[in-house]
Design an enzyme around this catalytic site. Structure first.
Site, PDB file in Angstrom:
ATOM      1  N   SER A   1      28.312  41.224  33.755  1.00  0.00           N
ATOM      2  CA  SER A   1      27.787  40.481  34.888  1.00  0.00           C
ATOM      3  C   SER A   1      28.393  39.089  34.895  1.00  0.00           C
ATOM      4  O   SER A   1      29.532  38.882  34.415  1.00  0.00           O
ATOM      5  CB  SER A   1      26.261  40.446  34.806  1.00  0.00           C
ATOM      6  OG  SER A   1      25.699  39.919  35.981  1.00  0.00           O
TER       7      SER A   1
ATOM      8  N   ASP B   1      35.676  31.604  31.415  1.00  0.00           N
ATOM      9  CA  ASP B   1      36.718  32.350  30.723  1.00  0.00           C
ATOM     10  C   ASP B   1      38.042  31.637  30.920  1.00  0.00           C
ATOM     11  O   ASP B   1      38.579  31.629  32.002  1.00  0.00           O
ATOM     12  CB  ASP B   1      36.777  33.805  31.189  1.00  0.00           C
ATOM     13  CG  ASP B   1      36.607  33.978  32.708  1.00  0.00           C
ATOM     14  OD1 ASP B   1      36.089  33.063  33.384  1.00  0.00           O
ATOM     15  OD2 ASP B   1      37.017  35.030  33.212  1.00  0.00           O
TER      16      ASP B   1
ATOM     17  N   GLU C   1      40.652  25.716  42.966  1.00  0.00           N
ATOM     18  CA  GLU C   1      39.484  26.213  42.218  1.00  0.00           C
ATOM     19  C   GLU C   1      39.024  25.216  41.164  1.00  0.00           C
ATOM     20  O   GLU C   1      37.879  25.233  40.736  1.00  0.00           O
ATOM     21  CB  GLU C   1      39.817  27.549  41.549  1.00  0.00           C
ATOM     22  CG  GLU C   1      40.984  27.437  40.583  1.00  0.00           C
ATOM     23  CD  GLU C   1      41.215  28.651  39.700  1.00  0.00           C
ATOM     24  OE1 GLU C   1      40.349  29.525  39.626  1.00  0.00           O
ATOM     25  OE2 GLU C   1      42.284  28.705  39.068  1.00  0.00           O
TER      26      GLU C   1
ATOM     27  N   GLY D   1      31.306  33.268  32.851  1.00  0.00           N
ATOM     28  CA  GLY D   1      31.963  32.492  33.899  1.00  0.00           C
ATOM     29  C   GLY D   1      32.955  31.492  33.321  1.00  0.00           C
ATOM     30  O   GLY D   1      33.865  31.064  34.012  1.00  0.00           O
TER      31      GLY D   1
ATOM     32  N   TRP E   1      28.983  34.570  40.549  1.00  0.00           N
ATOM     33  CA  TRP E   1      28.373  33.228  40.560  1.00  0.00           C
ATOM     34  C   TRP E   1      29.058  32.288  41.534  1.00  0.00           C
ATOM     35  O   TRP E   1      28.414  31.395  42.083  1.00  0.00           O
ATOM     36  CB  TRP E   1      28.204  32.642  39.149  1.00  0.00           C
ATOM     37  CG  TRP E   1      29.388  32.099  38.413  1.00  0.00           C
ATOM     38  CD1 TRP E   1      30.601  32.683  38.278  1.00  0.00           C
ATOM     39  CD2 TRP E   1      29.429  30.856  37.666  1.00  0.00           C
ATOM     40  NE1 TRP E   1      31.403  31.911  37.481  1.00  0.00           N
ATOM     41  CE2 TRP E   1      30.709  30.779  37.091  1.00  0.00           C
ATOM     42  CE3 TRP E   1      28.526  29.833  37.425  1.00  0.00           C
ATOM     43  CZ2 TRP E   1      31.105  29.702  36.290  1.00  0.00           C
ATOM     44  CZ3 TRP E   1      28.917  28.771  36.617  1.00  0.00           C
ATOM     45  CH2 TRP E   1      30.196  28.703  36.067  1.00  0.00           C
TER      46      TRP E   1
ATOM     47  N   PRO F   1      40.737  45.779  31.852  1.00  0.00           N
ATOM     48  CA  PRO F   1      41.847  46.389  32.601  1.00  0.00           C
ATOM     49  C   PRO F   1      42.679  45.360  33.363  1.00  0.00           C
ATOM     50  O   PRO F   1      43.894  45.473  33.434  1.00  0.00           O
ATOM     51  CB  PRO F   1      41.130  47.335  33.572  1.00  0.00           C
ATOM     52  CG  PRO F   1      39.867  47.704  32.863  1.00  0.00           C
ATOM     53  CD  PRO F   1      39.455  46.457  32.133  1.00  0.00           C
ATOM     54  N   GLU F   2      42.028  44.319  33.903  1.00  0.00           N
ATOM     55  CA  GLU F   2      42.730  43.338  34.737  1.00  0.00           C
ATOM     56  C   GLU F   2      43.463  42.287  33.912  1.00  0.00           C
ATOM     57  O   GLU F   2      44.212  41.481  34.472  1.00  0.00           O
ATOM     58  CB  GLU F   2      41.746  42.692  35.722  1.00  0.00           C
ATOM     59  CG  GLU F   2      40.890  41.556  35.185  1.00  0.00           C
ATOM     60  CD  GLU F   2      39.723  41.981  34.287  1.00  0.00           C
ATOM     61  OE1 GLU F   2      39.636  43.171  33.915  1.00  0.00           O
ATOM     62  OE2 GLU F   2      38.915  41.106  33.923  1.00  0.00           O
TER      63      GLU F   2
END
Ligand SMILES: *[C@@H]1O[C@H](CO)[C@@H](O)[C@H](O)[C@H]1NC(C)=O
Ligand SMILES: *[C@@H]1O[C@H](CO)[C@@H](O)[C@H](O)[C@H]1NC(C)=O
Ligand SMILES: *[C@@H]1O[C@H](CO)[C@@H](O)[C@H](O)[C@H]1NC(C)=O
Ligand SMILES: *[C@@H]1O[C@H](CO)[C@@H](O)[C@H](O)[C@H]1NC(C)=O
Length: 582
Positions: free
Chosen positions: A221, A322, A516, A320, A174, A286-287
């Site tokens: 997604s 998070d 950001e 998005g 996004w 995992p990340e």
């Protein structure tokens, strides 16, 4: 003892008596990057500051050899000692980032027309600096990623990409909508088109657009902006060839959201189909592996608790946002609590549904352009149905806005989030709702902060909450207000644009960086909180700033006129000093 993923799962099935048919797929099929002992031991050993580091490393030899070498290593002792692990990593893994080549976009040029619309000279200079940043954020993936996909977590993309920046080394979904809008203003149409073609390629390959360009993101997604990316590109270029090529893939992505992410909501005896974020994938991300493991400590195995928590964390990542208290459902049914209370999949979000409503209308218009009237009628119908559903389920007439709906309690969450106004942005509302929504915003308490509109009014320590303000949310709010047919709303939009530009500009003059996210308080500083350090670069921040500078460039100011009397005074003092010296 070495367990492969499948034997580990079978063991799990036997030990906790969960039905094996219910076993969720892992984040991806790689036994190094997404499941298995290497991932588990390396992440738990915390050899690196950020869990994303290990899963971004490149393999030096084929995965089979690495798996077998690790099997040998753990036959000596099942838990491999830290220094042995480090040796093993040095031997078989390369540090992250080697899969990219620097790439200067060939369509970059120094004087895009929109710069001339910016009246304030300091802001115009700054806009040129932002425009320069595209050159730093452009990257090309090496051919070896295509030829030896098994050695990388990076997903091969056929075209160069513009990345967000910082730890976000790869393409994100996004984010790219605002990046592409910025690129189009910068007259970098080929780069924008290449980004879109990458996303179309991802739909072909995965049936949806993954969260980002890594295999560990492939089963979740992000807010589906691909159709709107194509809309932005088409508005500027009128490129029907791209539209023709894109449309079947846009239809496919839409079907994914309708088949895999929809939910039936029953209100007052009527059933409505709406959408939600929902990732039916087990195991920790995992990340962010150790974060997820530690959060799940004390919970039991199985779908009801650990797996549930991990699914809802992934759904939070898919949103998005998070993370945010917006996705919490505590034992009282309210959106309060801690990250452990995350229940993203039990919430019907107002912004996702607004986005899909706008998508349905754009897809209808695309099909009209291509002469497929039947499909156009179907999408128009879908948008009508969604409008009805949003009216019935999300709109609150007393409050005057659209709120997230809690599937567990069958009630709305009435806290403030900018997403409560998303239907204005999508132009998906009926009758007098826009006027009421503007009044709601004014009375919400969210407009009183000096540097922008906060993500919520709750300070949870999560990054998608107070006091952080995020570029995409500012932009959606401003664009939404600017489209409301009222002078009042348009003025509010312009005021918010001025506020945001000044925040970005002040932080830029202090730190020489675009962040950001920003803090709504103080005098222009980046935001904080969440799982990682604040990142610079930064794709969507640049895109939003350029869009606002383009739209409001005639009236925006850097605010420095307040300091110019001071400069004038110093100048006069110096002048008089000169005179006295004479
Ligand atoms: C693992 O051990 C076996 C038996 O000792 C050996 O043949 C094999 O080469 C080892 N694998 C690796 C990758 O070191
Ligand atoms: C959507 O769901 C179907 C059926 O549940 C599944 O087979 C398919 O793989 C899912 N699609 C994606 C892209 O995850
Ligand atoms: C709503 O959906 C439920 C469950 O699928 C069904 O039992 C009910 O008949 C539906 N109600 C209406 C009014 O269609
Ligand atoms: C589609 O509809 C438009 C008007 O809405 C009409 O002009 C056109 O002929 C139609 N095309 C087809 C293939 O039916």
């Amino acid at each position: 003892v070495w367990f492969t993923m499948s034997s580990w799962l079978i063991l799990l099935c036997f030990t906790v008596f969960i039905s094996c048919e219910n076993v969720l797929p892992p984040p991806c099929d790689s036994e190094i990057y997404c499941t298995g002992s290497i991932l588990d031991q390396v992440q738990k050993a915390k050899l690196y500051d950020d869990d994303k580091y290990f899963v971004d490393m490149k393999l030096k030899v084929a995965p089979d050899i690495i798996l077998s070498a690790f099997k040998n290593l753990s036959s000596v002792s099942p838990t491999v000692p830290r220094e042995k692990l480090q040796e093993f990593l040095n031997m078989y893994f390369e540090k992250p980032g080697t899969e990219f080549e620097t790439w200067t976009p060939p369509d970059w040029h120094s004087n895009p027309a929109f710069l001339n619309k910016i009246k304030d000279t300091q802001l115009r200079e700054w806009a040129l600096n932002i425009h320069q940043l595209w050159k730093l954020l452009g990257k090309k993936i090496q051919d070896s990623v295509k030829d030896h996909a098994e050695l990388y977590s990076q997903i091969y993309m056929p075209y160069p990409v513009v990345v967000p920046g910082g730890r976000f080394r790869e393409l994100y979904y996004w984010d790219s909508y605002w990046v592409i809008n910025g690129l189009l203003l910068s007259e970098m149409r080929d780069t924008a088109k290449g980004m879109i073609q990458n996303f179309l390629h991802l739909v072909d390959r995965y049936g949806c657009v993954p969260n980002g360009g890594r295999i560990y993101y492939e089963r979740r997604s992000q807010p589906p902006f691909l159709t709107l990316m194509v809309e932005s590109y088409y508005q500027v270029t009128k490129d029907k060839e791209l539209l023709r090529a894109a449309l079947p893939r846009l239809d496919q992505e839409y079907s994914f959201w309708m088949q895999n992410r929809s939910v039936l909501v029953s209100v007052n005896g009527n059933n409505h189909s709406l959408n939600r974020f929902d990732v039916q994938v087990g195991l920790p991300r995992p990340e962010s592996y150790t974060d997820d493991l530690e959060l799940a400590e004390g919970l039991t195995e199985g779908k009801a608790s650990k797996q549930q928590l991990w699914m809802d964390l992934k759904a939070g990542a898919e949103s998005g946002w998070d993370f945010s208290s917006r996705w919490y459902i505590s034992s009282t049914g309210q959106n309060s609590g801690t990250l452990k209370d995350i229940r993203t999949s039990q919430i019907v979000p107002s912004d996702l549904n607004a986005l899909l409503c706008r998508t349905e209308k754009v897809l209808a218009s695309f099909h009209r352009i291509m002469g497929s009237n039947e499909s156009a009628v179907q999408y128009e119908q879908a948008a009508q149905n969604r409008l009805r559903a949003m009216d019935a389920v999300l709109w609150d007439d007393q409050q005057g806005a659209w709120f997230d709906y809690n599937l567990q309690t069958g009630s709305k969450h009435l806290q403030f989030y900018p997403s409560n106004l998303a239907p204005l942005w999508a132009e998906c509302y009926s009758d007098e709702k826009a006027h009421k929504a503007v009044e709601y915003l004014k009375g919400s308490g969210a407009l009183k902060y000096p540097n922008g509109v906060p993500t919520s009014l709750v300070e949870s320590g999560q990054q998608w909450d107070y006091p952080n303000a995020w570029p995409p949310l500012q932009h959606m709010l401003i664009e939404g207000l600017s489209k409301v047919p009222s002078e009042d709303a348009k003025q509010l939009a312009e005021d918010l644009a001025q506020k945001w530009i000044r925040t970005n500009w002040k932080a830029y003059t202090t730190y020489e960086a675009m962040f950001e996210k920003y803090d709504v308080n103080g005098d222009g500083k980046p935001g904080g909180g969440g799982e990682y350090e604040v990142q610079l670069g930064f794709g969507w921040t640049n895109g939003v700033a350029l869009q606002l500078l383009d739209q409001y460039g005639a009236s925006l100011t850097s605010g420095s006129r307040h300091s110019s009397p001071g400069l004038l005074l110093i100048f006069l003092l110096l002048l008089s000093l000169l005179f006295t010296l004479h």
